[in-house]
Design an enzyme around this catalytic site. Structure first.
Site, PDB file in Angstrom:
ATOM      1  N   GLY A 206       0.804  -1.221   0.000  1.00 46.41           N
ATOM      2  CA  GLY A 206       0.000   0.000   0.000  1.00 46.41           C
ATOM      3  C   GLY A 206       0.833   1.265   0.000  1.00 46.41           C
TER       4      GLY A 206
ATOM      5  CB  SER B 193      -7.764  -8.827  -0.601  1.00 47.15           C
ATOM      6  OG  SER B 193      -6.508  -9.363  -0.228  1.00 47.15           O
TER       7      SER B 193
ATOM      8  CG  ASN C  49       5.559  -7.227  10.308  1.00 44.16           C
ATOM      9  OD1 ASN C  49       6.601  -7.283  10.951  1.00 44.16           O
ATOM     10  ND2 ASN C  49       5.529  -7.418   8.990  1.00 44.16           N
TER      11      ASN C  49
ATOM     12  CB  CYS D 204      14.085   8.164  19.971  1.00 46.43           C
ATOM     13  SG  CYS D 204      15.851   7.995  19.788  1.00 46.43           S
TER      14      CYS D 204
ATOM     15  CB  CYS E 256      -4.235  -2.791   6.799  1.00 49.70           C
ATOM     16  SG  CYS E 256      -3.433  -1.215   7.103  1.00 49.70           S
TER      17      CYS E 256
ATOM     18  CB  CYS F 187      20.256   6.077  18.212  1.00 48.01           C
ATOM     19  SG  CYS F 187      18.850   7.074  18.714  1.00 48.01           S
TER      20      CYS F 187
ATOM     21  CB  CYS G 165      -8.523 -17.455   9.661  1.00 53.53           C
ATOM     22  SG  CYS G 165      -7.725 -16.685   8.264  1.00 53.53           S
TER      23      CYS G 165
HETATM   24 ZN   LIG Z   1      16.836   6.005  19.073  1.00 47.30          ZN
END
Ligand SMILES: [Zn+2]
Length: 407
Positions: A57, A85, A147, A189, A203, A263, A364
């Site tokens: 997407g 789909s 994901n 962070c 989604c 970092c 499913c």
């Molecule tokens: Zn970081």
């Protein structure tokens, strides 16, 4: 290398050699007019190599715009095949490419868009084992994964390799986009810990408006061009969040976190880790991953559409397994005669089913989780096994009967 101001010294040195013929000058004429681009900027784009994580997407509009803009090399990482789909939002693919590897389908479309482009296909799942090798040769990474394990993997690999990352996420009517320049903070962070498994829908569970993917992917392409050109106003240290149903756009300022484990001032992560485990998901062994890759090729022959599967309803030699996690979902409506075994528990039953020797059909909601169940069984040596294509959604659509469990 691109430094923290986005200046790519190697790219500039290379691009001195790039000259444009009349057709190229014509093709790029409208962006050559811009003082921020001009011939020098066009040369920088021609010398750039951009990697897309996901040809879905976000990757669709982002790769189309970067291909059209004259970026020299585009790499595509995706192990999936085009599914019907996908098509309402993944506009780099079309009806004729259903069943084709997404990398091949996208390459064809991008080459039609701009025949001068070089496209490199990486038809694999990005893992800790292959991320450095794949990402190492590119100047910039655009993340369109859906994901959390991949999102953290891409972030960590970019930090450790010193690559700029243009990240985005989308769900329903909403999207966000961020740029992480080397040395100026990272995804960790902002989000030190992943959400608990199952708390943030995907989604495929909650839905997505195609045009939302279009806007956010286009935004990624825009920011990537700014990074490649070394433009100061790149979205570094900011995240833009859009609710496109409400029509609201917010910009959140963020900063590098000193305590960031990768970092920050005293980093504790120095190499890629097991991201499934970090995100609280079951650990997947390398052998299982490799087997999954080869199993992708077998998916086509191990899926069955509802118009065929419905004739197996009265067949006593067919065992129907509903692998949705929630008992409540199963109770609200399931295929008559199907048994509820959540995907997380199927390992407990594999031996018994194999000995029983019946045909297995996994079900499913949309046919995705059940596809993983089929792959798991293929690895164990099952042969007479099927995924119900498009799941209960297709079953209901066809007007076929469902049973309800009385509570
Ligand atoms: Zn970081």
């Amino acid at each position: 290398m691109i430094d923290r101001n986005g200046v790519n010294s190697r790219m500039t040195a290379q691009s001195v050699l790039t000259t444009f013929d009349d057709q190229q000058l014509d093709r790029y004429s409208r962006q050559l007019l811009l003082p921020e681009i001009g011939i020098a900027g066009q040369q920088q784009l021609a010398g750039a190599k951009v990697l897309f994580i996901g040809a879905g997407g976000l990757g669709s509009p982002a790769s189309l715009y970067l291909a059209a803009s004259g970026v020299g090399v585009i790499g595509l990482v995706d192990s999936d095949r085009v599914d019907r789909s996908n098509l309402h939002r993944q506009i780099v693919h079309d009806d004729a490419s259903i069943g084709m590897p997404k990398t091949r389908s996208a390459k064809q479309r991008l080459m039609q868009m701009n025949p001068e482009l070089q496209v490199q296909e990486h038809e694999v799942m990005l893992t800790s084992a292959n991320a450095f090798e794949i990402m190492g040769e590119y100047d910039l990474v655009i993340n369109g994964s859906d994901n959390f394990p991949t999102r953290y993997l891409v972030n960590d690999a970019c930090v450790l390799l010193g690559k700029p990352l243009v990240d985005a996420s989308i769900l329903k009517w909403e999207g966000s986009v961020s740029v992480f320049m080397p040395g100026q903070g990272c995804y960790r962070c902002l989000y030190p810990q992943p959400p608990k498994p199952g708390t943030v829908p995907s989604c495929s569970e909650a839905g997505i408006v195609g045009a939302v993917a279009g806007i956010m992917g286009s935004y990624q392409a825009l920011e990537a061009i700014k990074v490649l050109l070394g433009i100061d106003s790149v979205l570094s240290n900011k995240t833009i969040m859009m609710n496109l149903l409400a029509g609201s756009i917010h910009t959140i300022k963020r900063s590098k976190r000193a305590s960031c484990p990768i970092c920050g001032t005293e980093p504790t992560i120095h190499e890629l880790i097991d991201y499934e485990q970090f995100c609280g998901l079951p650990k997947r062994e390398d052998t299982e991953l490799q087997a999954e890759d080869s199993a992708t090729l077998q998916d086509m022959s191990h899926s069955v559409q509802v118009d065929v599967a419905q004739h197996w309803l009265d067949d006593t030699n067919t065992r129907w397994i509903d692998v949705r996690e929630e008992e409540e979902e199963y109770a609200r409506g399931h295929i008559p005669g199907s048994r509820h075994v959540p995907y997380s528990e199927i390992n407990d039953y594999l031996d018994a089913w194999l000995q029983e020797g019946k045909r297995l059909v996994f079900i499913c909601q949309i046919g995705k989780r059940s596809k993983f169940a089929v792959r798991k069984c293929l690895i164990e040596g099952y042969t007479d096994i099927y995924n119900l294509d498009d799941g209960l959604l297709a079953w209901e659509n066809a007007g076929l009967p469902l049973s309800v469990t009385q509570q």
